[in-house]
Design a protein around this motif. Structure first.
Motif, PDB file in Angstrom:
ATOM      1  N   ASN A 132       1.344   2.472  -4.216  1.00 23.82           N
ATOM      2  CA  ASN A 132       2.434   1.896  -3.351  1.00 23.82           C
ATOM      3  C   ASN A 132       2.895   0.707  -4.026  1.00 23.82           C
ATOM      4  O   ASN A 132       1.974  -0.080  -4.670  1.00 23.82           O
ATOM      5  CB  ASN A 132       1.819   1.859  -1.989  1.00 23.82           C
ATOM      6  CG  ASN A 132       1.510   2.954  -1.248  1.00 23.82           C
ATOM      7  OD1 ASN A 132       2.088   4.030  -1.777  1.00 23.82           O
ATOM      8  ND2 ASN A 132       0.778   3.098  -0.236  1.00 23.82           N
TER       9      ASN A 132
ATOM     10  N   LYS B  58       8.663   1.343   2.845  1.00 23.53           N
ATOM     11  CA  LYS B  58       7.355   1.384   2.304  1.00 23.53           C
ATOM     12  C   LYS B  58       7.857   2.354   0.876  1.00 23.53           C
ATOM     13  O   LYS B  58       8.243   3.520   1.080  1.00 23.53           O
ATOM     14  CB  LYS B  58       6.293   2.068   2.883  1.00 23.53           C
ATOM     15  CG  LYS B  58       4.744   1.983   2.132  1.00 23.53           C
ATOM     16  CD  LYS B  58       4.430   0.762   2.077  1.00 23.53           C
ATOM     17  CE  LYS B  58       2.943   0.897   1.259  1.00 23.53           C
ATOM     18  NZ  LYS B  58       2.452  -0.553   0.879  1.00 23.53           N
ATOM     19  N   ILE B  59       7.426   1.835  -0.066  1.00 26.55           N
ATOM     20  CA  ILE B  59       7.634   2.526  -1.461  1.00 26.55           C
ATOM     21  C   ILE B  59       6.306   3.237  -2.138  1.00 26.55           C
ATOM     22  O   ILE B  59       5.499   2.351  -2.397  1.00 26.55           O
ATOM     23  CB  ILE B  59       8.388   1.788  -2.286  1.00 26.55           C
ATOM     24  CG1 ILE B  59       9.733   1.302  -1.617  1.00 26.55           C
ATOM     25  CG2 ILE B  59       8.615   2.513  -3.746  1.00 26.55           C
ATOM     26  CD1 ILE B  59       9.940  -0.301  -2.049  1.00 26.55           C
ATOM     27  N   THR B  60       6.490   4.558  -2.258  1.00 26.32           N
ATOM     28  CA  THR B  60       5.303   5.039  -3.041  1.00 26.32           C
ATOM     29  C   THR B  60       5.877   5.776  -4.360  1.00 26.32           C
ATOM     30  O   THR B  60       6.973   6.111  -4.432  1.00 26.32           O
ATOM     31  CB  THR B  60       4.514   6.160  -2.198  1.00 26.32           C
ATOM     32  OG1 THR B  60       3.318   6.405  -2.971  1.00 26.32           O
ATOM     33  CG2 THR B  60       5.467   7.325  -2.056  1.00 26.32           C
TER      34      THR B  60
ATOM     35  N   ALA C 215      12.855  -0.800  -7.574  1.00 22.31           N
ATOM     36  CA  ALA C 215      12.449  -0.482  -6.269  1.00 22.31           C
ATOM     37  C   ALA C 215      11.792  -2.154  -5.699  1.00 22.31           C
ATOM     38  O   ALA C 215      11.959  -2.394  -4.531  1.00 22.31           O
ATOM     39  CB  ALA C 215      11.109   0.345  -6.371  1.00 22.31           C
TER      40      ALA C 215
ATOM     41  N   PHE D 121      12.868  -3.902  -2.533  1.00 19.07           N
ATOM     42  CA  PHE D 121      12.031  -4.240  -1.562  1.00 19.07           C
ATOM     43  C   PHE D 121      11.826  -5.701  -1.385  1.00 19.07           C
ATOM     44  O   PHE D 121      11.903  -6.212  -0.079  1.00 19.07           O
ATOM     45  CB  PHE D 121      10.514  -3.896  -2.048  1.00 19.07           C
ATOM     46  CG  PHE D 121       9.470  -3.690  -0.974  1.00 19.07           C
ATOM     47  CD1 PHE D 121       9.754  -3.469   0.473  1.00 19.07           C
ATOM     48  CD2 PHE D 121       8.153  -3.952  -1.271  1.00 19.07           C
ATOM     49  CE1 PHE D 121       8.720  -3.362   1.143  1.00 19.07           C
ATOM     50  CE2 PHE D 121       7.144  -3.973  -0.455  1.00 19.07           C
ATOM     51  CZ  PHE D 121       7.402  -3.585   0.821  1.00 19.07           C
TER      52      PHE D 121
ATOM     53  N   TRP E 117      14.419   0.013   3.169  1.00 18.54           N
ATOM     54  CA  TRP E 117      13.315   0.074   2.139  1.00 18.54           C
ATOM     55  C   TRP E 117      12.196  -0.425   2.927  1.00 18.54           C
ATOM     56  O   TRP E 117      11.795  -1.527   2.722  1.00 18.54           O
ATOM     57  CB  TRP E 117      13.816  -0.915   0.974  1.00 18.54           C
ATOM     58  CG  TRP E 117      14.875  -0.420   0.073  1.00 18.54           C
ATOM     59  CD1 TRP E 117      16.262  -0.080   0.378  1.00 18.54           C
ATOM     60  CD2 TRP E 117      14.389   0.464  -1.073  1.00 18.54           C
ATOM     61  NE1 TRP E 117      16.565   0.503  -0.703  1.00 18.54           N
ATOM     62  CE2 TRP E 117      15.854   0.962  -1.571  1.00 18.54           C
ATOM     63  CE3 TRP E 117      13.605   0.701  -1.928  1.00 18.54           C
ATOM     64  CZ2 TRP E 117      16.061   1.732  -2.785  1.00 18.54           C
ATOM     65  CZ3 TRP E 117      13.560   1.297  -3.168  1.00 18.54           C
ATOM     66  CH2 TRP E 117      14.933   1.660  -3.292  1.00 18.54           C
TER      67      TRP E 117
ATOM     68  N   SER F 174       9.609   5.108   3.127  1.00 22.23           N
ATOM     69  CA  SER F 174      11.054   5.348   2.873  1.00 22.23           C
ATOM     70  C   SER F 174      11.580   5.998   1.546  1.00 22.23           C
ATOM     71  O   SER F 174      12.556   6.529   1.528  1.00 22.23           O
ATOM     72  CB  SER F 174      11.615   3.870   3.372  1.00 22.23           C
ATOM     73  OG  SER F 174      11.155   2.901   2.146  1.00 22.23           O
ATOM     74  N   HIS F 175      10.681   5.663   0.477  1.00 19.72           N
ATOM     75  CA  HIS F 175      10.890   6.248  -0.895  1.00 19.72           C
ATOM     76  C   HIS F 175      10.029   6.786  -1.681  1.00 19.72           C
ATOM     77  O   HIS F 175       8.844   5.871  -1.546  1.00 19.72           O
ATOM     78  CB  HIS F 175      11.548   5.015  -1.702  1.00 19.72           C
ATOM     79  CG  HIS F 175      12.961   4.373  -1.067  1.00 19.72           C
ATOM     80  ND1 HIS F 175      13.155   3.727   0.250  1.00 19.72           N
ATOM     81  CD2 HIS F 175      14.160   4.659  -1.249  1.00 19.72           C
ATOM     82  CE1 HIS F 175      14.304   3.370   0.315  1.00 19.72           C
ATOM     83  NE2 HIS F 175      15.161   3.930  -0.405  1.00 19.72           N
ATOM     84  N   GLU F 176      10.218   7.761  -2.338  1.00 18.14           N
ATOM     85  CA  GLU F 176       8.978   8.123  -3.226  1.00 18.14           C
ATOM     86  C   GLU F 176       9.856   8.321  -4.500  1.00 18.14           C
ATOM     87  O   GLU F 176      10.832   8.959  -4.877  1.00 18.14           O
ATOM     88  CB  GLU F 176       8.738   9.940  -2.825  1.00 18.14           C
ATOM     89  CG  GLU F 176       7.892   9.833  -1.525  1.00 18.14           C
ATOM     90  CD  GLU F 176       7.455  11.300  -1.262  1.00 18.14           C
ATOM     91  OE1 GLU F 176       6.818  11.722  -1.964  1.00 18.14           O
ATOM     92  OE2 GLU F 176       7.933  11.958  -0.465  1.00 18.14           O
ATOM     93  N   LEU F 177       9.315   7.639  -5.437  1.00 17.55           N
ATOM     94  CA  LEU F 177      10.092   7.240  -6.896  1.00 17.55           C
ATOM     95  C   LEU F 177       9.125   7.361  -8.029  1.00 17.55           C
ATOM     96  O   LEU F 177       7.865   7.420  -7.805  1.00 17.55           O
ATOM     97  CB  LEU F 177      10.606   6.097  -6.594  1.00 17.55           C
ATOM     98  CG  LEU F 177      11.593   5.606  -5.603  1.00 17.55           C
ATOM     99  CD1 LEU F 177      11.918   4.121  -5.776  1.00 17.55           C
ATOM    100  CD2 LEU F 177      12.661   6.486  -5.600  1.00 17.55           C
TER     101      LEU F 177
END
Length: 379
Positions: free
Chosen positions: A36, A372-374, A359, A363, A370, A348-351
């Protein structure tokens, strides 16, 4: 291996780096499947710490063990593991007391080590295809059989879920009590989830970002929009003028007022006023000993104008510091396994790893949506 490398303020790039490898017999090598971007990473990304260029970022990691050192007994090749952001040895005085967040041996000269973090040792982070985990038997949490299907849940065990829970622990939240949480970012949302699990009668979350407040409402918390002020008054209204029984600070030293100006003491002083006489406050938002790029002299020295007079007058208590992840992650893992909680509701995003620089920019700008980005370094 591909890894996200810090090259200076607001400059992170995916680069080819030497493969992480076993260096000591107590190490494990983990192929990272989820990692993350944390709000704490933004302090380094913005150049607000003494993070050195060339370091790999990333301290919220989950993955598969692909190699172990000869002295590793409990962790096996093929295990899916959550890796706490704390790096502990397991045998120093603090680790023996359960304070893996302040290990005395893994960061000589200081207490506490972490992956890819300023001032917390030389360890590279896990925003990469591979991660070396020291003292693997102590630091790896072996995950249940459903880990592959719930990676976005289990990756939260490395930091933000235990950290949110820790905020409620330091606030000494008991079932039936009310709690006010300043900050609806990932940690604040995890504190709200933890408070709900622990049986709080009223969970109030204060922020200025409507998209984040909407996520708090999804788990039954009362969202308080402080974008025009009035947050403290709303807390008083909801608590019959007494104030909340306890409070959690989940923002840190880069908190902003309604004009988007940094005011480091804002949330702490608001909590003093929003929490009742004899109430308790748990502070897990990051505050640093020095902030060289801050605008104000006090900020540069890591200081702030704390309303200590009112804090003392109200007889309140305050707990601070980083979370000892190992104190909670095993038990929180069981809540995920039994489907009592689903912390991935904030994702919110899986990238792919290649999109990490974009990202970080989004963020850091707090773009709407945006939350929480994993990242998936290995596809």
């Amino acid at each position: 291996m591909k890894a996200l490398v810090y090259n200076g303020p607001c400059d992170v790039r995916v680069q080819n780096m030497p493969d992480a490898r076993i260096e000591r017999h107590t190490d494990a090598l983990v192929r990272i499947t989820r990692t993350n971007i944390c709000g704490s990473d933004l302090h380094m990304y913005e150049g607000r710490t003494d993070m050195k260029p060339g370091r790999i970022l990333g301290h919220e990691n989950v993955g598969e063990v692909i190699e172990v050192g000869r002295a590793v007994d409990g962790v096996k090749v093929g295990d899916m593991v959550s890796v706490p952001f704390n790096i502990g040895c397991g045998f120093c005085e603090n680790c023996e007391r359960g304070l893996c967040n302040y290990c005395l041996t893994t960061n000589p000269g200081l207490a506490g080590a972490a992956y890819g973090f300023a001032d917390m040792g030389p360890y590279h982070g896990g925003q990469a295809e591979l991660l070396r985990v020291p003292y693997a038997d102590y630091n790896c949490l072996i995950l249940p059989r459903d880990a592959s299907e719930k990676q976005n849940d289990y990756v939260m065990l490395s930091d933000i879920f235990p950290t949110g829970f820790h905020a409620t622990e330091m606030a000494q939240l008991c079932a039936g009590e009310s709690v006010v949480i300043y900050g609806a970012g990932p940690v604040g949302l995890m504190a709200a989830l933890s408070a709900t699990v622990k049986g709080a009668s009223l969970v109030m979350v204060v922020d200025t970002h409507k998209d984040r407040l909407a996520l708090a409402e999804q788990i039954g918390a009362v969202a308080i929009d402080d974008s025009e002020g009035g947050g403290i008054e709303r807390v008083m209204e909801l608590t019959g003028g007494r104030g909340a029984d306890c409070g959690c600070e989940c923002v840190g030293y880069q908190c902003c007022n309604m004009r988007h100006e940094e005011v480091p003491n804002l949330t702490m002083n608001n909590l003093v006023h929003a929490v009742k006489f004899t109430g308790r406050i748990g502070c897990v938002g990051v505050f640093v000993p020095q902030d060289p790029n801050a605008k104000e002299k006090l900020q540069r020295r890591g200081q702030m104008a704390f309303d200590f007079g009112m804090f003392w007058f109200k007889g309140q208590k305050l707990g601070t510091g980083q979370c000892p992840v190992k104190a909670y992650n095993r038990y929180l893992s069981r809540l995920i396994e039994q489907e009592k909680v689903k912390p991935s509701w904030i994702v919110s995003h899986e990238l792919p790893l290649e999109q990490a620089p974009e990202a970080y920019r989004n963020f850091d700008e707090r773009k709407e949506g945006w939350t929480k980005i994993t990242l998936k370094p290995n596809g």
